[in-house]
Motif scaffolding. Structure first.
Motif, PDB file in Angstrom:
ATOM      1  N   PRO A  74       7.691   1.800  12.069  1.00  0.00           N
ATOM      2  CA  PRO A  74       8.428   1.581  11.789  1.00  0.00           C
ATOM      3  C   PRO A  74       7.161  -0.271  11.256  1.00  0.00           C
ATOM      4  O   PRO A  74       5.781   0.479  11.593  1.00  0.00           O
ATOM      5  CB  PRO A  74       9.123   0.198  12.365  1.00  0.00           C
ATOM      6  N   GLU A  75       7.730  -0.891  10.216  1.00  0.00           N
ATOM      7  CA  GLU A  75       6.582  -1.739  10.233  1.00  0.00           C
ATOM      8  C   GLU A  75       6.161  -2.568  11.074  1.00  0.00           C
ATOM      9  O   GLU A  75       7.224  -3.452  11.509  1.00  0.00           O
ATOM     10  CB  GLU A  75       7.253  -2.345   8.577  1.00  0.00           C
ATOM     11  N   GLN A 103       6.727   0.876   1.720  1.00  0.00           N
ATOM     12  CA  GLN A 103       6.740   0.018   3.385  1.00  0.00           C
ATOM     13  C   GLN A 103       5.697  -1.133   2.782  1.00  0.00           C
ATOM     14  O   GLN A 103       4.374  -1.071   2.164  1.00  0.00           O
ATOM     15  CB  GLN A 103       6.449   0.447   3.993  1.00  0.00           C
ATOM     16  N   TYR A 104       5.211  -2.336   2.889  1.00  0.00           N
ATOM     17  CA  TYR A 104       4.992  -3.587   2.821  1.00  0.00           C
ATOM     18  C   TYR A 104       4.375  -3.955   1.262  1.00  0.00           C
ATOM     19  O   TYR A 104       4.423  -5.451   1.032  1.00  0.00           O
ATOM     20  CB  TYR A 104       3.565  -3.575   3.522  1.00  0.00           C
ATOM     21  N   TYR A 135      -2.983  -0.341   0.936  1.00  0.00           N
ATOM     22  CA  TYR A 135      -2.323   0.462   0.184  1.00  0.00           C
ATOM     23  C   TYR A 135      -3.096   2.079   0.651  1.00  0.00           C
ATOM     24  O   TYR A 135      -3.489   1.878  -0.704  1.00  0.00           O
ATOM     25  CB  TYR A 135      -1.900  -0.147  -0.680  1.00  0.00           C
ATOM     26  N   PHE A 166       0.827   5.436  -1.182  1.00  0.00           N
ATOM     27  CA  PHE A 166       2.078   4.060  -0.718  1.00  0.00           C
ATOM     28  C   PHE A 166       1.310   3.068  -1.890  1.00  0.00           C
ATOM     29  O   PHE A 166       0.436   1.680  -1.071  1.00  0.00           O
ATOM     30  CB  PHE A 166       1.592   4.019   0.175  1.00  0.00           C
ATOM     31  N   PRO A 169       0.928   1.814   4.801  1.00  0.00           N
ATOM     32  CA  PRO A 169       2.589   2.312   4.254  1.00  0.00           C
ATOM     33  C   PRO A 169       2.227   3.596   5.448  1.00  0.00           C
ATOM     34  O   PRO A 169       1.921   4.282   5.445  1.00  0.00           O
ATOM     35  CB  PRO A 169       2.413   2.399   3.469  1.00  0.00           C
ATOM     36  N   ASN A 170       3.419   4.043   6.436  1.00  0.00           N
ATOM     37  CA  ASN A 170       3.300   5.209   7.116  1.00  0.00           C
ATOM     38  C   ASN A 170       4.870   5.290   7.340  1.00  0.00           C
ATOM     39  O   ASN A 170       5.372   4.972   7.725  1.00  0.00           O
ATOM     40  CB  ASN A 170       3.236   4.716   8.328  1.00  0.00           C
ATOM     41  N   GLU A 171       5.402   6.650   6.736  1.00  0.00           N
ATOM     42  CA  GLU A 171       6.768   6.789   6.792  1.00  0.00           C
ATOM     43  C   GLU A 171       7.389   6.762   8.015  1.00  0.00           C
ATOM     44  O   GLU A 171       8.465   7.346   8.922  1.00  0.00           O
ATOM     45  CB  GLU A 171       7.361   7.902   5.627  1.00  0.00           C
ATOM     46  N   ASP A 191       9.503   0.800  -3.066  1.00  0.00           N
ATOM     47  CA  ASP A 191       9.872   0.958  -2.166  1.00  0.00           C
ATOM     48  C   ASP A 191       9.303   0.688  -1.293  1.00  0.00           C
ATOM     49  O   ASP A 191       9.445   1.976   0.215  1.00  0.00           O
ATOM     50  CB  ASP A 191      11.483   1.568  -1.751  1.00  0.00           C
TER      51      ASP A 191
END
Length: 187
Positions: free
Chosen positions: A98-99, A121-122, A108, A112, A93-95, A119
């Motif tokens: 995009p996924e 990511q992934y 994870y 994250f 996950p990385n803000e 919420d």
């Protein structure tokens, strides 16, 4: 190659980690730096190249301080002997990005974690699998019980990491400084 792993995509978007890779590690370009979240070892090469001996020698002689000890040693000792896997094999996950479509393995890391933060990511992959386990209710309870204060503390870890990077830069023996007079790479 000594092992296969994925580039650490977090460093491309975090100035703190860019500073760490450049000033503490001395690995350039930063895109070469890998993340140990997913790693496939070539054990024959590790034995033949005496990786463990090199590791203990460097650890004993320099006592490097790192924000990511195992990862730092792997990157430094094996720097030019790493097979870079496609990014989908260590989707973190990385803000800032995009996924990925069709990730192969989701990692994870840091704050994250879908069992602590909603919420993520992934996160849907995690919950899809968790539903099929006897631990689903326990994991949902863990998410519900993880307070906003807990979340703030978890995110504060990044600030502590920044402070540590600033301290490491001042150390007499950083990877970047030692590499100016001694090879740390495996032959």
């Amino acid at each position: 190659n000594m092992f296969a792993s994925c580039p650490d995509l977090s460093i491309r978007y975090m100035p703190l980690l860019q500073k760490y890779i450049k000033e503490c590690q001395g690995i350039l370009p930063a895109e070469k730096y890998i993340n140990n979240g997913v790693i496939v070892f070539n054990m024959k090469a590790f034995r033949d190249k005496h990786f463990v001996d090199k590791f203990y020698y460097l650890m004993d002689k320099y006592h490097f301080d790192n924000v990511d000890p195992d990862q730092a040693y792997m990157n430094e000792i094996c720097e030019d002997k790493i097979y870079h896997l496609p990014k989908e094999w260590d989707a973190m996950p990385n803000e800032s990005i995009p996924e990925f479509e069709n990730p192969k393995i989701v990692h994870y890391n840091l704050f994250f974690k879908p069992w602590h933060f909603a919420d993520v990511q992934y996160g849907h992959y995690f919950w899809d699998v968790a539903k099929k386990t006897p631990y689903y209710d326990e994991l949902k309870k863990q998410l519900a019980d993880f307070t906003d204060e807990d979340r703030q503390r978890a995110r504060a870890d990044l600030e502590r990491m920044a402070e540590k990077v600033d301290m490491i830069v001042q150390e007499p023996n950083t990877w970047a400084k030692v590499k100016q007079h001694e090879s740390v790479k495996i032959d």
